[in-house]
Design a protein around this motif. Structure first.
Motif, short mmCIF file in Angstrom:
data_model
loop_
_atom_site.label_atom_id
_atom_site.label_comp_id
_atom_site.label_asym_id
_atom_site.label_seq_id
_atom_site.Cartn_x
_atom_site.Cartn_y
_atom_site.Cartn_z
N LEU A 34 0.83 -1.21 0.00
CA LEU A 34 0.00 0.00 0.00
C LEU A 34 0.87 1.26 0.00
CD1 LEU A 34 -2.83 -1.02 2.50
CD2 LEU A 34 -3.04 -0.68 0.03
N LYS A 35 1.93 1.26 0.80
CA LYS A 35 2.83 2.42 0.84
C LYS A 35 3.47 2.66 -0.52
CE LYS A 35 4.20 2.30 5.71
NZ LYS A 35 5.32 2.09 6.62
N LYS A 37 2.24 2.06 -3.32
CA LYS A 37 1.22 2.60 -4.22
C LYS A 37 0.84 4.03 -3.84
CE LYS A 37 -0.86 -1.81 -5.43
NZ LYS A 37 -2.06 -2.66 -5.33
N VAL A 39 -0.54 5.04 -0.94
CA VAL A 39 -1.71 5.14 -0.04
C VAL A 39 -1.24 5.69 1.31
CG1 VAL A 39 -3.49 3.82 1.17
CG2 VAL A 39 -2.89 3.23 -1.18
N LYS A 40 -1.97 6.68 1.80
CA LYS A 40 -1.66 7.24 3.13
C LYS A 40 -2.25 6.33 4.19
CE LYS A 40 -0.42 11.90 3.34
NZ LYS A 40 0.76 12.20 4.03
N LEU A 41 -1.42 5.87 5.11
CA LEU A 41 -1.87 4.98 6.18
C LEU A 41 -2.11 5.79 7.45
CD1 LEU A 41 0.63 2.05 5.61
CD2 LEU A 41 -1.72 2.24 4.79
#
Length: 125
Positions: A34-35, A37, A39-41
């Motif tokens: 996800l990171k 890509k 994406v803010k976690l």
């Protein structure tokens, strides 16, 4: 499992440990993907000064309402008024079977926190 012996229990423990490691690896890999890509976690709303203040206040209120803290504070105040040091008070709490909200023994800094919290409530801060 009444028919389980040390061998079967040992095998089950090894399998459970391996599954724990596999779950951890899959979680780490998924978060890394996800990171990559972009994406803010996390939740940035929880990082604002207002949110942090609200969290601190909620923890303070929870501590004030904790029945064990109330009982320990009553003993702390009486021992402190008798001139005992924070270390001595922590020893007395531990000898009397008191535990912190996390189930640990008291130390002098925790005694100080409870005593200061008591003083704040008396002053109305």
């Amino acid at each position: 499992m009444p028919e389980a012996n040390s061998l079967t229990i040992g095998i089950m423990a090894v399998l459970a440990q391996e599954e724990r490691l596999l779950i951890s690896k899959r979680t780490i890999d998924a978060l890394q993907e996800l990171k990559s890509k972009g994406v803010k976690l996390g939740n940035p709303k929880n990082l604002t000064p207002e949110a942090r203040k609200m969290g601190s206040e909620a923890m303070r209120l929870k501590a004030l309402q904790n029945e064990n803290n109330r009982k320990a504070t009553a003993l702390i105040v009486s021992l402190r008024n008798a001139g005992n040091s924070y270390n001595k008070i922590a020893d007395e709490l531990n000898k009397s079977g008191f535990k912190t909200s996390r189930g640990c023994e008291f130390n002098s800094s925790q005694v100080l926190v409870l005593y200061d919290r008591f003083l704040e409530t008396q002053i109305g801060v």
